[in-house]
Design a protein around this motif. Structure first.
Motif, PDB file in Angstrom:
ATOM      1  N   THR A  74       0.859  -1.178   0.000  1.00 24.78           N
ATOM      2  CA  THR A  74       0.000   0.000   0.000  1.00 24.78           C
ATOM      3  C   THR A  74       0.895   1.228   0.000  1.00 24.78           C
ATOM      4  O   THR A  74       1.910   1.256   0.690  1.00 24.78           O
ATOM      5  CB  THR A  74      -0.904   0.007   1.250  1.00 24.78           C
ATOM      6  OG1 THR A  74      -1.695  -1.186   1.236  1.00 24.78           O
ATOM      7  CG2 THR A  74      -1.833   1.205   1.257  1.00 24.78           C
ATOM      8  N   GLY A  75       0.512   2.218  -0.782  1.00 25.30           N
ATOM      9  CA  GLY A  75       1.307   3.432  -0.835  1.00 25.30           C
ATOM     10  C   GLY A  75       0.773   4.409  -1.863  1.00 25.30           C
ATOM     11  O   GLY A  75      -0.341   4.263  -2.361  1.00 25.30           O
ATOM     12  N   LEU A  76       1.604   5.372  -2.212  1.00 25.95           N
ATOM     13  CA  LEU A  76       1.211   6.437  -3.117  1.00 25.95           C
ATOM     14  C   LEU A  76       1.571   6.079  -4.564  1.00 25.95           C
ATOM     15  O   LEU A  76       2.709   5.716  -4.856  1.00 25.95           O
ATOM     16  CB  LEU A  76       1.918   7.733  -2.714  1.00 25.95           C
ATOM     17  CG  LEU A  76       1.377   9.026  -3.314  1.00 25.95           C
ATOM     18  CD1 LEU A  76      -0.077   9.266  -2.916  1.00 25.95           C
ATOM     19  CD2 LEU A  76       2.246  10.193  -2.869  1.00 25.95           C
ATOM     20  N   VAL A 117      -0.421  -7.195 -11.869  1.00 27.35           N
ATOM     21  CA  VAL A 117      -0.903  -6.863 -10.528  1.00 27.35           C
ATOM     22  C   VAL A 117      -2.280  -6.205 -10.602  1.00 27.35           C
ATOM     23  O   VAL A 117      -2.646  -5.628 -11.629  1.00 27.35           O
ATOM     24  CB  VAL A 117       0.063  -5.922  -9.766  1.00 27.35           C
ATOM     25  CG1 VAL A 117       1.404  -6.599  -9.512  1.00 27.35           C
ATOM     26  CG2 VAL A 117       0.245  -4.597 -10.472  1.00 27.35           C
ATOM     27  N   ARG A 118      -2.990  -6.313  -9.506  1.00 24.75           N
ATOM     28  CA  ARG A 118      -4.243  -5.575  -9.335  1.00 24.75           C
ATOM     29  C   ARG A 118      -3.898  -4.326  -8.537  1.00 24.75           C
ATOM     30  O   ARG A 118      -3.235  -4.403  -7.502  1.00 24.75           O
ATOM     31  CB  ARG A 118      -5.269  -6.389  -8.561  1.00 24.75           C
ATOM     32  CG  ARG A 118      -6.538  -5.599  -8.214  1.00 24.75           C
ATOM     33  CD  ARG A 118      -7.560  -6.420  -7.452  1.00 24.75           C
ATOM     34  NE  ARG A 118      -8.188  -7.345  -8.391  1.00 24.75           N
ATOM     35  CZ  ARG A 118      -7.984  -8.659  -8.432  1.00 24.75           C
ATOM     36  NH1 ARG A 118      -7.169  -9.231  -7.559  1.00 24.75           N
ATOM     37  NH2 ARG A 118      -8.572  -9.416  -9.314  1.00 24.75           N
ATOM     38  N   VAL A 119      -4.338  -3.175  -9.038  1.00 20.75           N
ATOM     39  CA  VAL A 119      -4.130  -1.912  -8.339  1.00 20.75           C
ATOM     40  C   VAL A 119      -5.507  -1.381  -7.967  1.00 20.75           C
ATOM     41  O   VAL A 119      -6.386  -1.267  -8.824  1.00 20.75           O
ATOM     42  CB  VAL A 119      -3.371  -0.881  -9.218  1.00 20.75           C
ATOM     43  CG1 VAL A 119      -3.168   0.417  -8.461  1.00 20.75           C
ATOM     44  CG2 VAL A 119      -2.038  -1.449  -9.686  1.00 20.75           C
ATOM     45  N   THR A 120      -5.685  -1.068  -6.682  1.00 19.57           N
ATOM     46  CA  THR A 120      -6.952  -0.539  -6.192  1.00 19.57           C
ATOM     47  C   THR A 120      -6.729   0.858  -5.654  1.00 19.57           C
ATOM     48  O   THR A 120      -5.858   1.070  -4.802  1.00 19.57           O
ATOM     49  CB  THR A 120      -7.522  -1.428  -5.068  1.00 19.57           C
ATOM     50  OG1 THR A 120      -7.660  -2.756  -5.546  1.00 19.57           O
ATOM     51  CG2 THR A 120      -8.874  -0.912  -4.575  1.00 19.57           C
ATOM     52  N   ASN A 121      -7.504   1.817  -6.153  1.00 21.88           N
ATOM     53  CA  ASN A 121      -7.482   3.180  -5.637  1.00 21.88           C
ATOM     54  C   ASN A 121      -8.256   3.145  -4.319  1.00 21.88           C
ATOM     55  O   ASN A 121      -9.458   2.899  -4.299  1.00 21.88           O
ATOM     56  CB  ASN A 121      -8.133   4.137  -6.638  1.00 21.88           C
ATOM     57  CG  ASN A 121      -8.107   5.571  -6.178  1.00 21.88           C
ATOM     58  OD1 ASN A 121      -7.964   5.872  -5.003  1.00 21.88           O
ATOM     59  ND2 ASN A 121      -8.278   6.488  -7.126  1.00 21.88           N
ATOM     60  N   LEU A 122      -7.579   3.369  -3.209  1.00 22.41           N
ATOM     61  CA  LEU A 122      -8.207   3.269  -1.889  1.00 22.41           C
ATOM     62  C   LEU A 122      -9.140   4.439  -1.601  1.00 22.41           C
ATOM     63  O   LEU A 122      -9.925   4.389  -0.654  1.00 22.41           O
ATOM     64  CB  LEU A 122      -7.135   3.142  -0.808  1.00 22.41           C
ATOM     65  CG  LEU A 122      -6.279   1.882  -0.907  1.00 22.41           C
ATOM     66  CD1 LEU A 122      -5.151   1.899   0.116  1.00 22.41           C
ATOM     67  CD2 LEU A 122      -7.133   0.623  -0.761  1.00 22.41           C
ATOM     68  N   ALA A 162      -2.574   9.069  -5.974  1.00 18.24           N
ATOM     69  CA  ALA A 162      -3.639   8.446  -5.179  1.00 18.24           C
ATOM     70  C   ALA A 162      -3.027   7.390  -4.275  1.00 18.24           C
ATOM     71  O   ALA A 162      -1.998   6.787  -4.614  1.00 18.24           O
ATOM     72  CB  ALA A 162      -4.695   7.813  -6.085  1.00 18.24           C
ATOM     73  N   ARG A 163      -3.667   7.156  -3.171  1.00 22.77           N
ATOM     74  CA  ARG A 163      -3.263   6.079  -2.276  1.00 22.77           C
ATOM     75  C   ARG A 163      -3.839   4.787  -2.846  1.00 22.77           C
ATOM     76  O   ARG A 163      -5.046   4.708  -3.105  1.00 22.77           O
ATOM     77  CB  ARG A 163      -3.799   6.359  -0.875  1.00 22.77           C
ATOM     78  CG  ARG A 163      -3.201   5.513   0.170  1.00 22.77           C
ATOM     79  CD  ARG A 163      -3.341   6.157   1.557  1.00 22.77           C
ATOM     80  NE  ARG A 163      -3.280   5.143   2.581  1.00 22.77           N
ATOM     81  CZ  ARG A 163      -2.187   4.450   2.882  1.00 22.77           C
ATOM     82  NH1 ARG A 163      -1.070   4.685   2.220  1.00 22.77           N
ATOM     83  NH2 ARG A 163      -2.198   3.526   3.809  1.00 22.77           N
TER      84      ARG A 163
END
Length: 171
Positions: A74-76, A117-122, A162-163
């Protein structure tokens, strides 16, 4: 006799057509992007890119293929687009694929290349699957650079960062 002449004419036309195809010297269209292979195939063929590399005097040591199983971070996130393409004169990504800001893709410092990878905008809970085929971002505090299209799909194109949560799709 008429049938023989028709068959002869047909054969002559066929031969001329085939000869024209084989001797054509015009421009052919070929893709500059090599065929994209899956991470598993790259690993099997010994084409997985995960050797240590140096950027601005800093050593980066990518993960092994086995370390990617169950990987989460998790990060920016930030995004890159046409300006990157212009700055690097269309040079290929670290994995040798042509960067297209209009297609979803990503850059990561430590994942082996290529990787999915799966990237999810938190911030809005939107997720996409991207191909990681480049290195970066080399800005402190950022974990992944996404292409312009990926940033648009995740809903942070206008904001710039975005996080996010990054997850390997290989579990």
């Amino acid at each position: 006799m008429k049938t023989q002449k028709r068959i002869g004419a047909f054969l002559l036309m066929t031969l001329l057509t085939l000869q024209a195809c084989s001797t054509y010297k015009g421009t052919t269209t070929t893709s500059r992007t090599p065929q994209q292979i899956s991470p598993e195939e790259a690993y099997r063929l010994g084409k997985l890119k995960n050797k240590p590399y140096l950027i601005d005097g800093r050593l980066y040591v990518p993960m092994s293929f086995d370390q990617v199983y169950g990987y989460e971070e998790t990060g920016l996130a930030s995004w890159y687009g046409q300006e990157t393409l212009d700055q690097h004169n269309g040079q290929p990504t670290a994995y040798g694929e042509i960067f297209d800001p209009g297609l979803p893709s990503a850059a990561h410092k430590y994942l082996p290349l290529p990787m999915i990878v799966r990237v999810t905008n938190l911030e809005n809970n939107v997720s996409i699957i991207v191909r990681v085929n480049d290195r970066g971002p080399f800005v402190d505090g950022r974990v992944i650079d996404l292409s312009m299209e990926a940033a648009k799909q995740l809903g942070f194109y206008g904001k710039g960062t975005a996080r996010v949560k990054i997850e390997s799709v290989y579990r």
